[in-house]
Motif scaffolding. Structure first.
Motif, PDB file in Angstrom:
ATOM      1  N   THR A 176       0.824  -1.201   0.000  1.00 15.23           N
ATOM      2  CA  THR A 176       0.000   0.000   0.000  1.00 15.23           C
ATOM      3  C   THR A 176       0.861   1.255   0.000  1.00 15.23           C
ATOM      4  N   THR A 177       1.903   1.258   0.816  1.00 13.52           N
ATOM      5  CA  THR A 177       2.765   2.440   0.931  1.00 13.52           C
ATOM      6  C   THR A 177       3.569   2.655  -0.335  1.00 13.52           C
ATOM      7  N   MET A 178       4.098   1.585  -0.922  1.00 12.13           N
ATOM      8  CA  MET A 178       4.851   1.726  -2.163  1.00 12.13           C
ATOM      9  C   MET A 178       3.957   2.279  -3.267  1.00 12.13           C
ATOM     10  N   LEU A 179       2.744   1.753  -3.380  1.00 10.63           N
ATOM     11  CA  LEU A 179       1.844   2.239  -4.419  1.00 10.63           C
ATOM     12  C   LEU A 179       1.564   3.728  -4.235  1.00 10.63           C
ATOM     13  N   ALA A 180       1.331   4.154  -3.002  1.00  7.12           N
ATOM     14  CA  ALA A 180       1.053   5.566  -2.733  1.00  7.12           C
ATOM     15  C   ALA A 180       2.269   6.447  -2.971  1.00  7.12           C
ATOM     16  N   ALA A 181       3.461   5.876  -2.867  1.00  7.68           N
ATOM     17  CA  ALA A 181       4.687   6.649  -3.092  1.00  7.68           C
ATOM     18  C   ALA A 181       4.939   6.928  -4.562  1.00  7.68           C
ATOM     19  N   VAL A 182       4.462   6.055  -5.433  1.00  5.79           N
ATOM     20  CA  VAL A 182       4.800   6.194  -6.861  1.00  5.79           C
ATOM     21  C   VAL A 182       3.604   6.463  -7.757  1.00  5.79           C
ATOM     22  N   ARG A 183       2.394   6.365  -7.218  1.00  8.35           N
ATOM     23  CA  ARG A 183       1.178   6.589  -7.991  1.00  8.35           C
ATOM     24  C   ARG A 183       0.324   7.657  -7.307  1.00  8.35           C
ATOM     25  N   PRO A 184      -0.521   8.375  -8.040  1.00  6.20           N
ATOM     26  CA  PRO A 184      -1.394   9.383  -7.420  1.00  6.20           C
ATOM     27  C   PRO A 184      -2.579   8.745  -6.719  1.00  6.20           C
ATOM     28  N   VAL A 185      -2.298   8.099  -5.611  1.00  3.03           N
ATOM     29  CA  VAL A 185      -3.327   7.383  -4.851  1.00  3.03           C
ATOM     30  C   VAL A 185      -3.957   8.340  -3.844  1.00  3.03           C
ATOM     31  N   PRO A 186      -5.287   8.524  -3.859  1.00  2.52           N
ATOM     32  CA  PRO A 186      -5.931   9.409  -2.887  1.00  2.52           C
ATOM     33  C   PRO A 186      -5.779   8.884  -1.468  1.00  2.52           C
ATOM     34  N   VAL A 187      -5.804   9.799  -0.509  1.00  2.14           N
ATOM     35  CA  VAL A 187      -5.761   9.406   0.896  1.00  2.14           C
ATOM     36  C   VAL A 187      -7.188   9.048   1.300  1.00  2.14           C
ATOM     37  N   ALA A 188      -7.621   7.887   0.874  1.00  2.19           N
ATOM     38  CA  ALA A 188      -9.020   7.482   1.010  1.00  2.19           C
ATOM     39  C   ALA A 188      -9.529   7.453   2.444  1.00  2.19           C
ATOM     40  N   PRO A 189      -8.732   6.996   3.429  1.00  3.84           N
ATOM     41  CA  PRO A 189      -9.261   6.908   4.787  1.00  3.84           C
ATOM     42  C   PRO A 189      -9.767   8.234   5.339  1.00  3.84           C
ATOM     43  N   ARG A 190      -9.173   9.341   4.884  1.00  5.41           N
ATOM     44  CA  ARG A 190      -9.635  10.643   5.348  1.00  5.41           C
ATOM     45  C   ARG A 190     -10.628  11.278   4.380  1.00  5.41           C
ATOM     46  N   GLY A 191     -10.943  10.572   3.303  1.00  7.87           N
ATOM     47  CA  GLY A 191     -11.890  11.085   2.348  1.00  7.87           C
ATOM     48  C   GLY A 191     -11.346  12.191   1.458  1.00  7.87           C
ATOM     49  N   ALA A 192     -10.033  12.433   1.495  1.00  8.01           N
ATOM     50  CA  ALA A 192      -9.441  13.517   0.728  1.00  8.01           C
ATOM     51  C   ALA A 192      -9.245  13.092  -0.723  1.00  8.01           C
ATOM     52  N   PRO A 193      -9.599  13.954  -1.687  1.00 11.24           N
ATOM     53  CA  PRO A 193      -9.421  13.591  -3.090  1.00 11.24           C
ATOM     54  C   PRO A 193      -7.982  13.722  -3.561  1.00 11.24           C
ATOM     55  N   GLU A 194      -7.152  14.442  -2.807  1.00  8.41           N
ATOM     56  CA  GLU A 194      -5.784  14.658  -3.228  1.00  8.41           C
ATOM     57  C   GLU A 194      -4.945  13.396  -3.028  1.00  8.41           C
ATOM     58  N   PRO A 195      -3.945  13.183  -3.900  1.00 13.42           N
ATOM     59  CA  PRO A 195      -3.036  12.056  -3.682  1.00 13.42           C
ATOM     60  C   PRO A 195      -2.170  12.286  -2.450  1.00 13.42           C
ATOM     61  N   LEU A 196      -1.629  11.213  -1.929  1.00 11.10           N
ATOM     62  CA  LEU A 196      -0.793  11.323  -0.742  1.00 11.10           C
ATOM     63  C   LEU A 196       0.407  12.215  -1.004  1.00 11.10           C
ATOM     64  N   LEU A 197       1.032  12.077  -2.182  1.00 12.43           N
ATOM     65  CA  LEU A 197       2.204  12.872  -2.546  1.00 12.43           C
ATOM     66  C   LEU A 197       1.938  13.634  -3.838  1.00 12.43           C
ATOM     67  N   ALA A 198       2.541  14.803  -3.952  1.00 12.39           N
ATOM     68  CA  ALA A 198       2.471  15.581  -5.187  1.00 12.39           C
ATOM     69  C   ALA A 198       3.337  14.928  -6.258  1.00 12.39           C
ATOM     70  N   ALA A 199       3.141  15.359  -7.507  1.00 11.58           N
ATOM     71  CA  ALA A 199       3.839  14.732  -8.635  1.00 11.58           C
ATOM     72  C   ALA A 199       5.351  14.793  -8.494  1.00 11.58           C
ATOM     73  N   ALA A 200       5.888  15.933  -8.055  1.00 11.87           N
ATOM     74  CA  ALA A 200       7.340  16.062  -7.928  1.00 11.87           C
ATOM     75  C   ALA A 200       7.887  15.105  -6.868  1.00 11.87           C
ATOM     76  N   SER A 201       7.161  14.928  -5.792  1.00 16.94           N
ATOM     77  CA  SER A 201       7.601  13.994  -4.747  1.00 16.94           C
ATOM     78  C   SER A 201       7.538  12.561  -5.236  1.00 16.94           C
ATOM     79  N   ARG A 202       6.493  12.225  -5.980  1.00  9.00           N
ATOM     80  CA  ARG A 202       6.397  10.861  -6.530  1.00  9.00           C
ATOM     81  C   ARG A 202       7.549  10.593  -7.496  1.00  9.00           C
ATOM     82  N   GLU A 203       7.921  11.588  -8.278  1.00  9.10           N
ATOM     83  CA  GLU A 203       9.024  11.401  -9.216  1.00  9.10           C
ATOM     84  C   GLU A 203      10.332  11.181  -8.476  1.00  9.10           C
ATOM     85  N   LEU A 204      10.558  11.922  -7.401  1.00  2.21           N
ATOM     86  CA  LEU A 204      11.772  11.717  -6.599  1.00  2.21           C
ATOM     87  C   LEU A 204      11.763  10.316  -6.004  1.00  2.21           C
ATOM     88  N   ALA A 205      10.620   9.883  -5.480  1.00  5.22           N
ATOM     89  CA  ALA A 205      10.527   8.541  -4.897  1.00  5.22           C
ATOM     90  C   ALA A 205      10.826   7.482  -5.943  1.00  5.22           C
TER      91      ALA A 205
END
Length: 273
Positions: free
Chosen positions: A165-194
């Motif tokens: 779950t954590t790896m997927l959220a680090a490299v893909r725009p996965v929403p933070v579903a448990p909090r109901g937030a539509p935003e991905p856990l990390l922004a695009a620049a952070s995912r690219e660095l990861a």
């Protein structure tokens, strides 16, 4: 010097979790079982650090003096020695960029870099990321090598499901579903660095079973009695990317690697040599 880690496992075990691009479980066995995490906690630390950078609480471009000495749970300083040390790490006091600490924490699994990042972040920031991802088996409660914290019962553990779950959220725009937030856990620049630091991995296990040309990135972890790996497999921007996490206990390293790569070949024959 023996690393203060955790009690040796009393039985052999293998658990895995394979996710598709949307986080659906394609295959799993014992995926919720907690294992001593070894260096796979560095995945959670990386994600927490990238989130802190996005929030303006950590400057990745800042230069900080390298150190091998940290403050333990008892308030006293302790210094990493022996098996803890990365011979390529900058000498104490030499300047090192925070971004470089993140890279070293992942690509060569530097304990010095990991503790330094945790000292800059605080364990609370990692706990907040774990909570936002709703990880049910993950605890990051102490710095590496903190014997005082270990004596108090603090540990670092996770599960195959939580790693995937954590790896997927680090490299893909996965929403933070448990909090109901539509935003991905990390922004695009952070995912690219990861993606870049996972792709620079110098100690792969899962990837050793892949055929040439398959894109991958990973974070492995090991101490006596435990050997794990988690990897994204394929183009993270593509619909066919998958994430596989495998955790093992109670096996010699060669046997653990054989079991891990055997699962890769069984579960992902289209990607293997």
């Amino acid at each position: 010097m023996t690393l203060p880690t955790a009690a040796a496992p009393d039985e052999a075990a293998v658990s895995h979790c394979l996710l598709d691009v949307e986080g659906h479980v394609l295959s799993a066995a014992g995926a919720a079982r907690p294992y001593y995490a070894a260096s796979t906690i560095k995945l959670h630390v990386l994600v927490a650090a990238l989130r802190a950078a996005e929030q303006g609480m950590l400057d990745l471009s800042a230069q900080v003096p390298a150190t091998r000495t940290f403050r333990g749970a008892d308030g006293r300083p302790f210094t990493l020695e022996g098996d803890h040390l990365d011979p390529t790490h900058p000498e104490d006091g030499e300047p090192v960029q925070v971004r470089e600490l993140l890279t070293r924490m992942i690509d060569r699994s530097s304990n010095e870099a990991t503790n330094h990042v945790l000292a800059l972040l605080g364990l609370e920031a990692v706990a907040a990321t774990i909570a936002d991802l709703a990880l049910g088996a993950t605890r990051v409660e102490r710095l590496i090598g903190d014997a005082a914290a270990l004596a108090e019962g603090a540990t670092n553990e996770t599960s195959a499901a939580d790693l995937a779950t954590t790896m997927l959220a680090a490299v893909r725009p996965v929403p933070v579903a448990p909090r109901g937030a539509p935003e991905p856990l990390l922004a695009a620049a952070s995912r690219e660095l990861a993606r870049d630091v996972f792709g620079a991995q110098q100690i792969p296990v899962i990837a050793t079973a892949l055929r040439d040309g398959v894109r991958w990135g990973s974070k492995s972890g090991w101490v006596d009695g435990y050997r794990h790996d988690v990897a994204f497999l394929g183009d993270p921007d593509g619909a066919a990317v998958r994430v596989l996490a495998v955790m093992t206990a109670g096996m010699a390293p060669a046997e653990a690697d054989r079991r891990i790569t055997g699962l890769v070949r069984t579960l992902l024959p289209d990607l293997t040599a």
